[in-house]
Design a protein around this motif. Structure first.
Motif, PDB file in Angstrom:
ATOM      1  N   ALA A  62       0.854  -1.198   0.000  1.00 39.72           N
ATOM      2  CA  ALA A  62       0.000   0.000   0.000  1.00 39.72           C
ATOM      3  C   ALA A  62       0.881   1.237   0.000  1.00 39.72           C
ATOM      4  CB  ALA A  62      -0.904  -0.002   1.230  1.00 39.72           C
ATOM      5  N   PHE A  96       2.589   1.889  -3.431  1.00 43.23           N
ATOM      6  CA  PHE A  96       1.704   2.497  -4.428  1.00 43.23           C
ATOM      7  C   PHE A  96       1.405   3.957  -4.096  1.00 43.23           C
ATOM      8  CE2 PHE A  96       0.547  -0.314  -7.741  1.00 43.23           C
ATOM      9  CZ  PHE A  96       0.734  -1.603  -7.260  1.00 43.23           C
ATOM     10  N   THR A  97       1.072   4.236  -2.822  1.00 45.98           N
ATOM     11  CA  THR A  97       0.725   5.630  -2.491  1.00 45.98           C
ATOM     12  C   THR A  97       1.969   6.512  -2.584  1.00 45.98           C
ATOM     13  OG1 THR A  97       0.837   4.924  -0.173  1.00 45.98           O
ATOM     14  CG2 THR A  97      -1.341   5.326  -1.080  1.00 45.98           C
ATOM     15  N   ALA A 154       2.811   6.976  -6.284  1.00 44.86           N
ATOM     16  CA  ALA A 154       1.720   7.611  -7.032  1.00 44.86           C
ATOM     17  C   ALA A 154       2.129   8.974  -7.569  1.00 44.86           C
ATOM     18  CB  ALA A 154       0.489   7.753  -6.134  1.00 44.86           C
ATOM     19  N   GLN A 200       3.364  11.737 -12.009  1.00 44.86           N
ATOM     20  CA  GLN A 200       2.987  13.151 -12.194  1.00 44.86           C
ATOM     21  C   GLN A 200       4.236  14.026 -12.191  1.00 44.86           C
ATOM     22  OE1 GLN A 200      -0.484  14.533 -12.538  1.00 44.86           O
ATOM     23  NE2 GLN A 200       0.997  15.933 -13.421  1.00 44.86           N
ATOM     24  N   ARG A 241       5.924  13.498 -15.593  1.00 42.19           N
ATOM     25  CA  ARG A 241       5.154  14.160 -16.651  1.00 42.19           C
ATOM     26  C   ARG A 241       5.352  15.677 -16.588  1.00 42.19           C
ATOM     27  NH1 ARG A 241      -0.417  12.423 -18.843  1.00 42.19           N
ATOM     28  NH2 ARG A 241      -1.000  14.191 -20.142  1.00 42.19           N
ATOM     29  N   GLU A 295       6.877  18.030 -19.468  1.00 41.32           N
ATOM     30  CA  GLU A 295       5.994  18.959 -20.175  1.00 41.32           C
ATOM     31  C   GLU A 295       6.121  20.389 -19.671  1.00 41.32           C
ATOM     32  OE1 GLU A 295       2.019  17.530 -19.740  1.00 41.32           O
ATOM     33  OE2 GLU A 295       2.327  15.790 -21.045  1.00 41.32           O
ATOM     34  N   ALA A 352      -7.781  15.164  -2.667  1.00 40.10           N
ATOM     35  CA  ALA A 352      -8.243  14.973  -4.058  1.00 40.10           C
ATOM     36  C   ALA A 352      -9.384  15.934  -4.403  1.00 40.10           C
ATOM     37  CB  ALA A 352      -8.707  13.527  -4.252  1.00 40.10           C
ATOM     38  N   ASN A 408      -2.608  17.998 -18.347  1.00 33.68           N
ATOM     39  CA  ASN A 408      -1.367  17.966 -17.551  1.00 33.68           C
ATOM     40  C   ASN A 408      -1.400  16.903 -16.453  1.00 33.68           C
ATOM     41  OD1 ASN A 408      -1.645  21.581 -17.470  1.00 33.68           O
ATOM     42  ND2 ASN A 408      -0.986  20.240 -19.111  1.00 33.68           N
ATOM     43  N   ILE A 409      -2.552  16.259 -16.286  1.00 32.60           N
ATOM     44  CA  ILE A 409      -2.717  15.345 -15.156  1.00 32.60           C
ATOM     45  C   ILE A 409      -2.373  13.914 -15.575  1.00 32.60           C
ATOM     46  CG2 ILE A 409      -4.417  14.341 -13.583  1.00 32.60           C
ATOM     47  CD1 ILE A 409      -5.877  17.081 -13.740  1.00 32.60           C
ATOM     48  N   SER A 410      -1.627  13.204 -14.718  1.00 34.24           N
ATOM     49  CA  SER A 410      -1.190  11.845 -15.030  1.00 34.24           C
ATOM     50  C   SER A 410      -2.221  10.828 -14.530  1.00 34.24           C
ATOM     51  CB  SER A 410       0.155  11.585 -14.341  1.00 34.24           C
ATOM     52  OG  SER A 410       0.391  10.199 -14.240  1.00 34.24           O
ATOM     53  N   MET A 443      -0.909   8.432 -11.844  1.00 38.71           N
ATOM     54  CA  MET A 443      -0.914   8.892 -10.448  1.00 38.71           C
ATOM     55  C   MET A 443      -2.196   8.425  -9.753  1.00 38.71           C
ATOM     56  SD  MET A 443      -0.382  12.633  -8.803  1.00 38.71           S
ATOM     57  CE  MET A 443      -1.031  13.045  -7.190  1.00 38.71           C
ATOM     58  N   PHE A 444      -3.338   8.605 -10.421  1.00 40.82           N
ATOM     59  CA  PHE A 444      -4.612   8.265  -9.770  1.00 40.82           C
ATOM     60  C   PHE A 444      -4.876   6.768  -9.772  1.00 40.82           C
ATOM     61  CE2 PHE A 444      -6.037  12.256  -8.377  1.00 40.82           C
ATOM     62  CZ  PHE A 444      -5.481  13.188  -9.246  1.00 40.82           C
ATOM     63  N   ALA A 467      -2.395   4.571  -9.366  1.00 37.58           N
ATOM     64  CA  ALA A 467      -1.550   4.132  -8.241  1.00 37.58           C
ATOM     65  C   ALA A 467      -2.199   4.524  -6.909  1.00 37.58           C
ATOM     66  CB  ALA A 467      -0.164   4.754  -8.356  1.00 37.58           C
ATOM     67  N   LEU A 468      -2.804   5.720  -6.857  1.00 36.11           N
ATOM     68  CA  LEU A 468      -3.457   6.164  -5.613  1.00 36.11           C
ATOM     69  C   LEU A 468      -4.631   5.250  -5.273  1.00 36.11           C
ATOM     70  CD1 LEU A 468      -3.419  10.074  -5.804  1.00 36.11           C
ATOM     71  CD2 LEU A 468      -2.412   8.634  -4.013  1.00 36.11           C
ATOM     72  N   ILE A 477      -5.087   2.088  -6.152  1.00 34.46           N
ATOM     73  CA  ILE A 477      -4.582   0.792  -5.689  1.00 34.46           C
ATOM     74  C   ILE A 477      -4.022   0.953  -4.264  1.00 34.46           C
ATOM     75  CG2 ILE A 477      -2.833  -0.987  -6.059  1.00 34.46           C
ATOM     76  CD1 ILE A 477      -3.070  -0.395  -9.093  1.00 34.46           C
ATOM     77  N   GLY A 478      -3.247   2.025  -4.067  1.00 39.27           N
ATOM     78  CA  GLY A 478      -2.590   2.231  -2.768  1.00 39.27           C
ATOM     79  C   GLY A 478      -3.579   2.410  -1.634  1.00 39.27           C
ATOM     80  N   ASN A 502     -10.460   9.436  -5.381  1.00 43.72           N
ATOM     81  CA  ASN A 502      -9.455   9.221  -6.434  1.00 43.72           C
ATOM     82  C   ASN A 502     -10.058   8.486  -7.616  1.00 43.72           C
ATOM     83  OD1 ASN A 502      -6.892  10.374  -5.440  1.00 43.72           O
ATOM     84  ND2 ASN A 502      -7.247   8.999  -3.739  1.00 43.72           N
ATOM     85  N   LYS A 526     -10.597  11.959 -15.568  1.00 42.00           N
ATOM     86  CA  LYS A 526      -9.430  11.953 -16.475  1.00 42.00           C
ATOM     87  C   LYS A 526      -9.805  11.229 -17.770  1.00 42.00           C
ATOM     88  CE  LYS A 526      -5.180  11.841 -18.089  1.00 42.00           C
ATOM     89  NZ  LYS A 526      -4.497  13.020 -18.661  1.00 42.00           N
TER      90      LYS A 526
END
Lengths: 91, 91
Positions: free
Chosen positions: A10, A13-14, A17, A21, A24, A28, B18, B33-35, B38-39, B41-42, B44-45, B72, B79
Motif C-alpha cells: 500500500a 503504491f501511495t 503515485a 505526475q 510528466r 511537459e 483529491a 497535464n494530469i497523469s 498517479m490516480f 496508483a493512488l 490501488i494504494g 481518487n 481523467k
C-alpha cells in the motif's frame, strides 16, 4: 506477516503515485490543470501520517509517508516553478 | 488519544486532498497535464491501505482510505471522460 506485506505494498503504491505526475510535469513543464491545494493538502496529510506512524512505531507508515512527503513536496515546487514561468514568458 | 487525533487529521487532509483537484477538473474540464498513472496508483494504494486498516481494526485508516479510494476513483473517471471528449471534439 501478511498485514505488513499489505502495508508495505500500500505504501509503495501511495508513495510512487506522485512519481508519474512528477515525471510528466518535469517533461511537459505544464501545470495549468493541476491544483496546488491538492499537493498542499497531501504534504500536510502525509506529514501527519508520518508523525502518526512514529507515535505507533509503525515502520511501513513512517517510511512510506515520509518518502511521499518529499515527492509531493517536489510536485508542489514544480507547480510553483512552472506556473510563475508561464506568466513571465513573452508569448 | 493524541495519536488518534493525529491519525484522524492526517486522514482528513489526505482524503480531502483529491477534492480541490476534482472541483477544478469539474469546472475546467481540462486534464492534459494530469497523469492517469498517479490516480491509478493512488486508487490501488489507498485500496490496500483500507485492507491494512481492516486487518489492524484501525478505524482512522479504514475510514480515510476508503473515502480517498472513492475520491481518487472520481478523478480517474474525470481523467478518462475529459481526455476522450477532447479527441472527438471538432476544434
Amino acid at each position: 506477516m501478511l498485514v505488513e506485506v499489505i502495508g508495505f505494498l500500500a505504501g509503495i503504491f501511495t508513495t510512487l503515485a506522485a512519481l508519474p505526475q512528477i515525471i510528466r510535469t518535469f517533461k511537459e513543464k505544464k501545470v495549468e490543470n493541476i491544483s496546488s491545494y491538492m499537493f498542499i493538502a497531501l504534504c500536510i496529510g502525509v506529514g501527519l501520517w508520518t508523525v502518526y506512524g512514529i507515535m505507533k512505531a509503525d515502520w511501513p507508515i513512517i517510511l512510506t509517508n515520509g518518502t511521499s512527503f518529499i515527492l509531493n513536496g517536489i510536485m508542489l515546487f514544480f507547480k510553483k516553478k512552472y506556473s510563475v514561468k508561464r506568466k513571465n514568458s513573452p508569448s
